[in-house]
Design a protein around this motif. Structure first.
Motif, short mmCIF file in Angstrom:
data_model
loop_
_atom_site.label_atom_id
_atom_site.label_comp_id
_atom_site.label_asym_id
_atom_site.label_seq_id
_atom_site.Cartn_x
_atom_site.Cartn_y
_atom_site.Cartn_z
N GLU A 1 0.81 -1.23 0.00
CA GLU A 1 0.00 0.00 0.00
C GLU A 1 0.85 1.28 0.00
N ASP A 2 2.17 1.13 0.12
CA ASP A 2 3.04 2.30 0.27
C ASP A 2 4.02 2.53 -0.87
N VAL A 3 4.46 1.45 -1.50
CA VAL A 3 5.58 1.56 -2.45
C VAL A 3 5.19 1.12 -3.86
N LEU A 4 5.52 1.98 -4.83
CA LEU A 4 5.27 1.69 -6.23
C LEU A 4 6.61 1.51 -6.94
N LYS A 5 6.76 0.42 -7.68
CA LYS A 5 8.00 0.21 -8.44
C LYS A 5 7.74 0.59 -9.89
N LEU B 1 11.77 4.39 -15.20
CA LEU B 1 12.27 5.54 -14.43
C LEU B 1 13.40 5.20 -13.45
N ASN B 2 13.25 4.11 -12.70
CA ASN B 2 14.17 3.89 -11.57
C ASN B 2 15.30 2.89 -11.83
N HIS B 3 15.22 2.14 -12.91
CA HIS B 3 16.31 1.17 -13.17
C HIS B 3 16.68 1.31 -14.64
N SER C 1 15.48 8.54 4.79
CA SER C 1 15.16 7.91 3.52
C SER C 1 13.81 7.19 3.61
N PHE C 2 12.98 7.34 2.55
CA PHE C 2 11.69 6.66 2.53
C PHE C 2 11.86 5.18 2.22
N THR C 3 12.76 4.88 1.30
CA THR C 3 12.86 3.50 0.82
C THR C 3 13.79 2.65 1.68
N LYS C 4 14.75 3.31 2.35
CA LYS C 4 15.66 2.53 3.21
C LYS C 4 15.40 2.98 4.64
N ILE D 1 13.64 19.05 -8.73
CA ILE D 1 12.93 17.95 -9.43
C ILE D 1 13.24 16.65 -8.71
N ASP D 2 12.22 15.84 -8.46
CA ASP D 2 12.48 14.50 -7.90
C ASP D 2 11.52 13.49 -8.53
N ASP D 3 11.88 12.22 -8.38
CA ASP D 3 11.07 11.17 -9.02
C ASP D 3 9.77 10.90 -8.27
N PHE D 4 9.84 10.80 -6.93
CA PHE D 4 8.66 10.49 -6.12
C PHE D 4 8.51 11.50 -5.00
N LEU D 5 7.26 11.73 -4.59
CA LEU D 5 6.99 12.47 -3.35
C LEU D 5 6.19 11.54 -2.44
N ALA D 6 6.75 11.29 -1.25
CA ALA D 6 6.07 10.41 -0.30
C ALA D 6 5.83 11.19 1.00
N ASN D 7 6.77 11.11 1.92
CA ASN D 7 6.62 11.88 3.18
C ASN D 7 7.15 13.31 3.07
N GLY D 8 7.82 13.59 1.98
CA GLY D 8 8.32 14.95 1.76
C GLY D 8 9.68 15.21 2.40
N GLU D 9 10.33 14.17 2.91
CA GLU D 9 11.62 14.39 3.60
C GLU D 9 12.71 14.87 2.63
N ALA D 10 12.76 14.24 1.46
CA ALA D 10 13.80 14.63 0.48
C ALA D 10 13.56 16.08 0.02
N SER D 11 12.30 16.41 -0.26
CA SER D 11 11.98 17.77 -0.71
C SER D 11 12.30 18.78 0.38
N GLU E 1 3.60 11.60 -7.54
CA GLU E 1 3.24 11.98 -6.16
C GLU E 1 2.29 10.93 -5.60
N LYS E 2 2.61 10.42 -4.41
CA LYS E 2 1.65 9.54 -3.72
C LYS E 2 0.88 10.45 -2.75
N SER E 3 -0.27 10.90 -3.22
CA SER E 3 -1.00 11.98 -2.53
C SER E 3 -1.55 11.55 -1.19
P1 5GP Z 1 10.07 11.29 0.64
O1 5GP Z 1 11.36 11.92 1.01
O2 5GP Z 1 9.08 12.22 -0.01
O3 5GP Z 1 9.46 10.53 1.78
O4 5GP Z 1 10.41 10.17 -0.43
C1 5GP Z 1 10.90 10.54 -1.68
C2 5GP Z 1 12.08 9.74 -2.08
O5 5GP Z 1 11.93 8.37 -1.72
C3 5GP Z 1 12.20 9.78 -3.59
O6 5GP Z 1 13.35 10.53 -3.90
C4 5GP Z 1 12.30 8.34 -4.04
O7 5GP Z 1 13.63 8.06 -4.38
C5 5GP Z 1 11.91 7.51 -2.85
N1 5GP Z 1 10.53 6.96 -2.94
C6 5GP Z 1 9.48 7.31 -2.17
N2 5GP Z 1 8.41 6.55 -2.45
C7 5GP Z 1 8.77 5.73 -3.45
C8 5GP Z 1 8.07 4.70 -4.18
O8 5GP Z 1 6.88 4.39 -3.98
N3 5GP Z 1 8.79 4.06 -5.15
C9 5GP Z 1 10.09 4.36 -5.43
N4 5GP Z 1 10.70 3.68 -6.41
N5 5GP Z 1 10.79 5.32 -4.74
C10 5GP Z 1 10.12 5.99 -3.76
#
Ligand code: 5GP
Length: 190
Positions: A17-21, A26-28, A98-101, A123-133, A155-157
């Motif tokens: 429910e949280d992660v989209l590949k 885009l990512n690989h 990090s969202f993914t790690k 510019i970033d690939d994904f927006l999840a919790n907004g930590e990277a932004s 964006e995962k709204s």
């Molecule tokens: P945030 O900092 O907004 O929580 O997460 C954004 C960063 O986590 C992005 O730069 C991206 O690399 C990674 N990320 C967050 N959610 C996903 C996801 O569902 N799939 C992938 N492939 N990367 C994600």
């Protein structure tokens, strides 16, 4: 962006429910034609804002960010993810979760490439919790530079990042806004 949504539906895989590949475009593996269109879309939206630099975070933001920088005809600066603090004055650095790690990194950018003269598009690939932004915004602030906006490919709204950035008054433009994820299912906002 219709074409992006179609690619996500066709090739994306919701792990849960949280992660989209989206490894196939885009990512690989990266689809350069799609990146060109993504870059053009961001450049159109953020045109006439006097942007003089695009910044992104290694590594998955680089492809869409480079395409955008090419369309805007400005340099791209890549923020590094360092595992430890750099103990010199030559860098702006801030810790990001990090969202993914299940770990943190030091978002790092050389003072040579960000200064108070800059008006930056992030510019970033994904927006999840907004930590990277938020980390990118912090280094921009450290440099006394300006942020013209943030462009997000997916964006995962339903996760907190969008609301957080809206509350900060940042102009966030996302090309695909995912409303809901569950195994095998991806729903978008129209
Ligand atoms: P945030 O900092 O907004 O929580 O997460 C954004 C960063 O986590 C992005 O730069 C991206 O690399 C990674 N990320 C967050 N959610 C996903 C996801 O569902 N799939 C992938 N492939 N990367 C994600």
């Amino acid at each position: 962006m219709k074409e992006l949504e179609e690619r996500i539906l066709k090739e994306g895989r919701a792990l849960n429910e949280d992660v989209l590949k989206v490894d196939s475009f885009l990512n690989h593996q990266v689809d350069p034609e799609l990146m060109k269109k993504i870059g053009q879309e961001f450049a159109n939206y953020f045109a006439n804002r006097n942007i003089n630099k695009v910044i992104t975070i290694e590594s998955s933001g680089i492809a869409p960010a480079l395409a955008t920088a090419m369309c805007l005809n400005v340099p791209l600066v890549i923020c590094k993810k360092q595992t430890s603090k750099i103990l010199t004055d030559d860098f702006f650095q801030t810790e990001v979760k990090s969202f993914t790690k299940n770990s943190s990194y030091e978002l790092t950018i050389s003072k040579k490439y960000l200064s108070s003269d800059d008006n930056v598009l992030v510019i970033d690939d994904f927006l999840a919790n907004g930590e990277a932004s938020k980390g990118a915004l912090r280094v921009i602030e450290m440099a006394n530079a300006k942020c013209a906006g943030i462009g997000i490919v997916i964006e995962k709204s339903f996760q907190p990042g969008r609301k957080l950035l809206d509350e900060l008054g940042i102009d966030v433009y996302s090309l695909a806004r995912v409303k809901k994820l569950s195994e095998g299912v991806t729903e978008f906002f129209n």
